[in-house]
Design an enzyme around this catalytic site. Structure first.
Site, mmCIF file in Angstrom:
data_model
loop_
_atom_site.group_PDB
_atom_site.id
_atom_site.type_symbol
_atom_site.label_atom_id
_atom_site.label_comp_id
_atom_site.label_asym_id
_atom_site.label_seq_id
_atom_site.Cartn_x
_atom_site.Cartn_y
_atom_site.Cartn_z
ATOM 1 N N GLY A 1 0.772 -1.242 0.000
ATOM 2 C CA GLY A 1 0.000 0.000 0.000
ATOM 3 C C GLY A 1 0.801 1.289 0.000
ATOM 4 N N GLU B 1 4.440 3.999 6.009
ATOM 5 C CA GLU B 1 3.221 3.183 5.939
ATOM 6 C C GLU B 1 2.114 3.981 5.238
ATOM 7 O OE1 GLU B 1 1.803 0.544 5.709
ATOM 8 O OE2 GLU B 1 1.288 -0.350 7.636
ATOM 9 N N ASP B 2 1.166 3.280 4.635
ATOM 10 C CA ASP B 2 0.065 3.985 3.975
ATOM 11 C C ASP B 2 -0.977 4.466 4.962
ATOM 12 O OD1 ASP B 2 -0.758 1.403 4.587
ATOM 13 O OD2 ASP B 2 -1.598 0.952 2.613
ATOM 14 N N ASP C 1 -4.456 1.881 11.190
ATOM 15 C CA ASP C 1 -5.869 1.687 11.552
ATOM 16 C C ASP C 1 -5.917 1.286 13.035
ATOM 17 O OD1 ASP C 1 -8.630 1.354 10.785
ATOM 18 O OD2 ASP C 1 -8.327 -0.786 10.677
ATOM 19 N N LYS D 1 -6.077 6.681 11.416
ATOM 20 C CA LYS D 1 -7.461 6.668 11.906
ATOM 21 C C LYS D 1 -7.424 6.639 13.435
ATOM 22 C CE LYS D 1 -9.360 3.941 8.049
ATOM 23 N NZ LYS D 1 -9.905 2.616 7.676
ATOM 24 N N PHE E 1 -13.540 3.372 5.249
ATOM 25 C CA PHE E 1 -12.664 2.680 4.308
ATOM 26 C C PHE E 1 -12.294 3.597 3.149
ATOM 27 C CE2 PHE E 1 -11.496 -0.145 0.864
ATOM 28 C CZ PHE E 1 -10.611 -0.990 1.509
ATOM 29 N N ASP F 1 -5.768 -0.216 -1.745
ATOM 30 C CA ASP F 1 -6.630 -1.030 -2.613
ATOM 31 C C ASP F 1 -7.940 -1.427 -1.962
ATOM 32 O OD1 ASP F 1 -5.442 -2.868 -0.715
ATOM 33 O OD2 ASP F 1 -6.222 -4.461 -1.989
#
Ligand code: 5GP
Length: 179
Positions: A48, A102-103, A106, A134, A156, A163
């Site tokens: 990602g 990192e993308d 979460d 998040k 999301f 993706d």
């Protein structure tokens, strides 16, 4: 509002490519300032983060290196998450100032486990930059990124490397699932 459909679900544009470039530039500036006089080693977490890493790394003006890992995390019953490094690190991190790219963070499970492993390998310092964060989903406080592109609600998102069932990574903007 620009919308797209991926695998039957509708997503709305959340950040334009211009917004993203500005966010990435701001993160790069902070890292360039904080690491002046150092030679950081960046570790991009595939898949990602490849787009964020590419854009960020181009804006790093420090002498620096980059390497890549693929990770798999398991949510067990224990409070410590287990993270498996699927592609071994090809660079020695002993004594290095490591910055993980990192993308999205979460729950923080993946980064909690990975950062713990890197510290055990003798890195001098381990910090984390994540394009997205998040905060309301976070379960592992030590995985809070030091360099955050943008905090987003627990929804999301896809595009800009992220993706949905391997689709949408090529989108230059970021999209959020329509609720
Ligand atoms: P964590 O271990 O922090 O719970 O999860 C991190 C990983 O979950 C990210 O690297 C990413 O692969 C995936 N992930 C979490 N939220 C999203 C999201 O909104 N969209 C996409 N595409 N992936 C997500």
């Amino acid at each position: 509002m620009q919308t797209i459909e991926v695998n039957g679900l509708v997503f709305e544009e959340y950040l334009s490519a211009e917004n993203i470039a500005e966010i990435v530039g701001n993160v790069a500036e902070r890292i360039n300032t904080d690491y002046t006089g150092k030679e950081p080693l960046f570790i991009c977490v595939l898949n990602g983060a490849f787009m964020y890493a590419s854009d960020l790394f181009k804006k790093i003006t420090l002498p620096s290196e980059i390497t890549f890992v693929r990770l798999k995390s398991y949510e067990g019953t224990a409070t410590t998450g287990e993270v498996k490094i699927l592609t071994p690190l090809t660079m020695d991190i002993q004594g290095r100032d490591v910055i993980i790219i990192e993308d999205i963070v979460d729950t923080g499970l993946t980064m909690h486990g990975f950062m713990h492993q890197l510290r055990g390998m003798g890195a001098n310092s381990v910090e984390l930059t994540s394009f997205l964060f998040k905060p309301e989903a976070l379960k592992y406080a030590d995985a809070t990124p030091k360099y955050i592109g943008l905090e987003i609600p627990t929804k999301f998102v896809l595009g800009y490397g992220l993706d949905f069932d391997e689709k949408g990574r090529n989108l230059p903007a970021l999209y959020v699932l329509r609720s």
